[in-house]
Design an enzyme around this catalytic site. Sequence first.
Site, PDB file in Angstrom:
ATOM      1  N   ASP A 163      31.182  44.893  37.456  1.00 14.75           N
ATOM      2  CA  ASP A 163      31.431  45.977  36.511  1.00 14.75           C
ATOM      3  C   ASP A 163      30.305  47.011  36.497  1.00 14.75           C
ATOM      4  O   ASP A 163      30.128  47.724  35.506  1.00 14.75           O
ATOM      5  CB  ASP A 163      31.654  45.445  35.079  1.00 14.75           C
ATOM      6  CG  ASP A 163      32.705  44.355  35.038  1.00 14.75           C
ATOM      7  OD1 ASP A 163      33.720  44.507  35.731  1.00 14.75           O
ATOM      8  OD2 ASP A 163      32.500  43.354  34.323  1.00 14.75           O
ATOM      9  N   GLY A 221      29.998  49.694  38.313  1.00 12.71           N
ATOM     10  CA  GLY A 221      30.382  51.065  38.658  1.00 12.71           C
ATOM     11  C   GLY A 221      30.451  51.292  40.168  1.00 12.71           C
ATOM     12  O   GLY A 221      30.229  52.404  40.646  1.00 12.71           O
ATOM     13  N   LYS A 222      30.800  50.231  40.912  1.00  8.70           N
ATOM     14  CA  LYS A 222      30.927  50.382  42.373  1.00  8.70           C
ATOM     15  C   LYS A 222      32.033  51.368  42.723  1.00  8.70           C
ATOM     16  O   LYS A 222      31.926  52.133  43.668  1.00  8.70           O
ATOM     17  CB  LYS A 222      31.266  49.032  43.026  1.00  8.70           C
ATOM     18  CG  LYS A 222      30.135  48.040  43.070  1.00  8.70           C
ATOM     19  CD  LYS A 222      30.533  46.773  43.793  1.00  8.70           C
ATOM     20  CE  LYS A 222      31.617  45.969  43.124  1.00  8.70           C
ATOM     21  NZ  LYS A 222      31.328  45.382  41.832  1.00  8.70           N
ATOM     22  N   ASN A 242      41.458  40.308  40.143  1.00 13.37           N
ATOM     23  CA  ASN A 242      40.524  40.027  39.040  1.00 13.37           C
ATOM     24  C   ASN A 242      39.567  41.200  38.855  1.00 13.37           C
ATOM     25  O   ASN A 242      38.994  41.391  37.795  1.00 13.37           O
ATOM     26  CB  ASN A 242      39.732  38.725  39.301  1.00 13.37           C
ATOM     27  CG  ASN A 242      39.110  38.666  40.691  1.00 13.37           C
ATOM     28  OD1 ASN A 242      39.346  39.527  41.524  1.00 13.37           O
ATOM     29  ND2 ASN A 242      38.318  37.642  40.948  1.00 13.37           N
ATOM     30  N   GLY A 271      38.268  45.181  38.633  1.00  9.75           N
ATOM     31  CA  GLY A 271      38.776  46.420  38.050  1.00  9.75           C
ATOM     32  C   GLY A 271      37.785  47.528  38.294  1.00  9.75           C
ATOM     33  O   GLY A 271      36.659  47.471  37.815  1.00  9.75           O
ATOM     34  N   HIS A 272      38.158  48.485  39.118  1.00 14.56           N
ATOM     35  CA  HIS A 272      37.269  49.607  39.414  1.00 14.56           C
ATOM     36  C   HIS A 272      37.864  50.875  38.803  1.00 14.56           C
ATOM     37  O   HIS A 272      39.011  51.210  39.074  1.00 14.56           O
ATOM     38  CB  HIS A 272      37.104  49.763  40.935  1.00 14.56           C
ATOM     39  CG  HIS A 272      36.461  48.574  41.582  1.00 14.56           C
ATOM     40  ND1 HIS A 272      36.562  48.276  42.918  1.00 14.56           N
ATOM     41  CD2 HIS A 272      35.677  47.596  41.056  1.00 14.56           C
ATOM     42  CE1 HIS A 272      35.878  47.166  43.181  1.00 14.56           C
ATOM     43  NE2 HIS A 272      35.344  46.750  42.076  1.00 14.56           N
ATOM     44  N   THR A 273      37.086  51.536  37.979  1.00 12.36           N
ATOM     45  CA  THR A 273      37.579  52.745  37.317  1.00 12.36           C
ATOM     46  C   THR A 273      36.955  53.971  37.958  1.00 12.36           C
ATOM     47  O   THR A 273      35.738  54.031  38.131  1.00 12.36           O
ATOM     48  CB  THR A 273      37.222  52.720  35.810  1.00 12.36           C
ATOM     49  OG1 THR A 273      37.688  51.490  35.270  1.00 12.36           O
ATOM     50  CG2 THR A 273      37.859  53.883  35.065  1.00 12.36           C
ATOM     51  N   GLN A 278      33.333  42.219  42.169  1.00  9.68           N
ATOM     52  CA  GLN A 278      32.476  41.338  41.341  1.00  9.68           C
ATOM     53  C   GLN A 278      30.988  41.592  41.648  1.00  9.68           C
ATOM     54  O   GLN A 278      30.659  42.664  42.143  1.00  9.68           O
ATOM     55  CB  GLN A 278      32.844  39.854  41.542  1.00  9.68           C
ATOM     56  CG  GLN A 278      34.187  39.472  40.931  1.00  9.68           C
ATOM     57  CD  GLN A 278      35.358  39.681  41.862  1.00  9.68           C
ATOM     58  OE1 GLN A 278      35.304  39.375  43.033  1.00  9.68           O
ATOM     59  NE2 GLN A 278      36.445  40.219  41.340  1.00  9.68           N
ATOM     60  N   THR A 288      33.171  33.453  40.484  1.00 12.26           N
ATOM     61  CA  THR A 288      34.501  33.640  41.039  1.00 12.26           C
ATOM     62  C   THR A 288      34.585  32.798  42.316  1.00 12.26           C
ATOM     63  O   THR A 288      33.645  32.047  42.638  1.00 12.26           O
ATOM     64  CB  THR A 288      34.817  35.134  41.261  1.00 12.26           C
ATOM     65  OG1 THR A 288      36.203  35.251  41.584  1.00 12.26           O
ATOM     66  CG2 THR A 288      33.967  35.748  42.370  1.00 12.26           C
ATOM     67  N   ARG A 310      38.801  42.277  27.840  1.00  9.67           N
ATOM     68  CA  ARG A 310      37.863  41.469  27.057  1.00  9.67           C
ATOM     69  C   ARG A 310      36.566  42.240  26.792  1.00  9.67           C
ATOM     70  O   ARG A 310      36.109  42.996  27.642  1.00  9.67           O
ATOM     71  CB  ARG A 310      37.506  40.183  27.818  1.00  9.67           C
ATOM     72  CG  ARG A 310      38.642  39.208  27.944  1.00  9.67           C
ATOM     73  CD  ARG A 310      38.209  37.960  28.694  1.00  9.67           C
ATOM     74  NE  ARG A 310      37.972  38.210  30.104  1.00  9.67           N
ATOM     75  CZ  ARG A 310      37.571  37.283  30.963  1.00  9.67           C
ATOM     76  NH1 ARG A 310      37.328  36.055  30.544  1.00  9.67           N
ATOM     77  NH2 ARG A 310      37.401  37.570  32.225  1.00  9.67           N
ATOM     78  N   GLY A 360      27.132  59.720  34.040  1.00 13.87           N
ATOM     79  CA  GLY A 360      28.429  59.978  33.401  1.00 13.87           C
ATOM     80  C   GLY A 360      29.527  59.518  34.323  1.00 13.87           C
ATOM     81  O   GLY A 360      29.303  59.281  35.513  1.00 13.87           O
TER      82      GLY A 360
HETATM   83  P1  IMP Z   1      38.104  34.559  38.334  1.00 11.17           P
HETATM   84  O1  IMP Z   1      37.542  35.403  39.414  1.00 11.17           O
HETATM   85  O2  IMP Z   1      39.287  35.166  37.638  1.00 11.17           O
HETATM   86  O3  IMP Z   1      38.366  33.152  38.774  1.00 11.17           O
HETATM   87  O4  IMP Z   1      36.979  34.437  37.182  1.00 11.17           O
HETATM   88  C1  IMP Z   1      35.744  33.772  37.394  1.00 11.17           C
HETATM   89  C2  IMP Z   1      34.609  34.481  36.658  1.00 11.17           C
HETATM   90  O5  IMP Z   1      34.371  35.739  37.289  1.00 11.17           O
HETATM   91  C3  IMP Z   1      34.898  34.795  35.204  1.00 11.17           C
HETATM   92  O6  IMP Z   1      33.681  34.732  34.475  1.00 11.17           O
HETATM   93  C4  IMP Z   1      35.387  36.231  35.227  1.00 11.17           C
HETATM   94  O7  IMP Z   1      35.203  36.884  33.991  1.00 11.17           O
HETATM   95  C5  IMP Z   1      34.486  36.791  36.302  1.00 11.17           C
HETATM   96  N1  IMP Z   1      35.044  37.955  36.992  1.00 11.17           N
HETATM   97  C6  IMP Z   1      36.035  37.963  37.904  1.00 11.17           C
HETATM   98  N2  IMP Z   1      36.249  39.219  38.338  1.00 11.17           N
HETATM   99  C7  IMP Z   1      35.376  40.012  37.704  1.00 11.17           C
HETATM  100  C8  IMP Z   1      35.087  41.406  37.760  1.00 11.17           C
HETATM  101  O8  IMP Z   1      35.681  42.174  38.524  1.00 11.17           O
HETATM  102  N3  IMP Z   1      34.092  41.850  36.936  1.00 11.17           N
HETATM  103  C9  IMP Z   1      33.400  41.016  36.126  1.00 11.17           C
HETATM  104  N4  IMP Z   1      33.634  39.708  36.046  1.00 11.17           N
HETATM  105  C10 IMP Z   1      34.605  39.204  36.831  1.00 11.17           C
END
Ligand code: IMP
Length: 412
Positions: A13, A15-16, A38, A40-42, A211, A226, A289, A402
């Site tokens: 998270d 900011g890549k 899993n 999310g890049h904005t 990640q 992850t 979350r 920004g």
């Molecule tokens: P999973 O990748 O869904 O199995 O989650 C394993 C852990 O990696 C958890 O703590 C998630 O919140 C975290 N996680 C997975 N993807 C991201 C991401 O893109 N950003 C931040 N945390 C992530």
Amino acid sequence: MPVTAVVDLQFGDGGKGRLIDALAENADLVVRYNGADNAGHTVVVGGEEYKLHLVPSGILWPGTSCLIADGVAINPRTLAKEVVGLETQGIDTSQLKISGAAQIIMPYHVLRDQVEEDLLGHGAIGTTKRGVGPAYADRAARKGLRVWDLIDEVRLIRSVDRVIPDEQAALEILEQVRQDTEVFRGRVVDGRRLIWQALDKKQNVLFEGAQGAFLDIDQGTYPFVTSSHSTAGGVCLVGIGPHDIDEIIGVTKAYTTRVGNGPFPGKLEGAEGELLRQAGKEFGTTTGRARDCGWFDIPMVRTAVKLNSADCIVITKLDVLDDFETIKVVDSYMCDGVEIDYVPSDTVQYTRCQPVYREFYGWRTSTREARSWDGLPTAARSYVSYLQTALGGIPIKAISVGPERGQIIWLS
Ligand code: IMP
């Protein structure tokens, strides 16, 4: 920028996405090499927000090709949704290619992730419940399906029969999956060959990690990680070797966040953490979350620089600190009575580490319009210079101030 990898030096998270977007203007090919939906890049362009989960952040530049490569696990349904969403926002996705060797997240992986997390109760990993762990577990157990299997009807039936002995259940899964495979039509390629061709032509190739360093399956805070390789080593799993990478850029926020469970020594409880969360809008792109927040953690980023052999760093979201009277950094940890300056590889030991803080005066003025080092307030420059020195003098490539394209100070 011949061949560049962009990785996150914290818990993701950082900011890549927006950095990839900035660099992708001059890239021929952007390759996503790990993770799944899993991530999310904005990216914000002209006030319009694009939320990307699987599609590389280079997709917003018409002349740039994009590849979802072998190390990624793809849920066909969410990929289809993402592609349709981008098209609806006016983005041409015809330059998106998908590697046949990428793994597939099947509906039963998602169910298994949800059930396993619920069963763990208080000991849960805090996953995104997207089926990531079970899909990568099946890959390692050699029971996974790859895109190649999905687009070939005979192979698909055989593969599903192999993992689901119950005929009725297998038929239901097949029916679901068949509908979702439309998104692959015309996009499936031999991913590594596409990358080799780009490298042979000396094209600019950008590898986009998902990640962060401490979520890496091996080098992160195991088991609170992850299931893929989010450090720079993961780039080499798409069919190239370390010598092919010219530059590794490590991205770090000007503070720290973590979502999910696991050790986070600098986690701020109460009002201080809430202030950072609100200022940085720290809510997950994928799950919504609230992220835990803390000040910049020097031992953590110092360790991540080593884990990735990062050549330089990009500091993001400096503007989030604009209104703070006092800014702190985690300078070192006290761990079992000893002061240490790195993240220990034993996660249980890491949970016993306590932060040792250093304080700085805030600058209490907006940095959002700054476009040069000299345009930053003196206190902001002192803060960034301190971080750089503490990280061994690593070059700072850019600082973002920004979310919009252009709100970046390029330094080298
Ligand atoms: P999973 O990748 O869904 O199995 O989650 C394993 C852990 O990696 C958890 O703590 C998630 O919140 C975290 N996680 C997975 N993807 C991201 C991401 O893109 N950003 C931040 N945390 C992530």
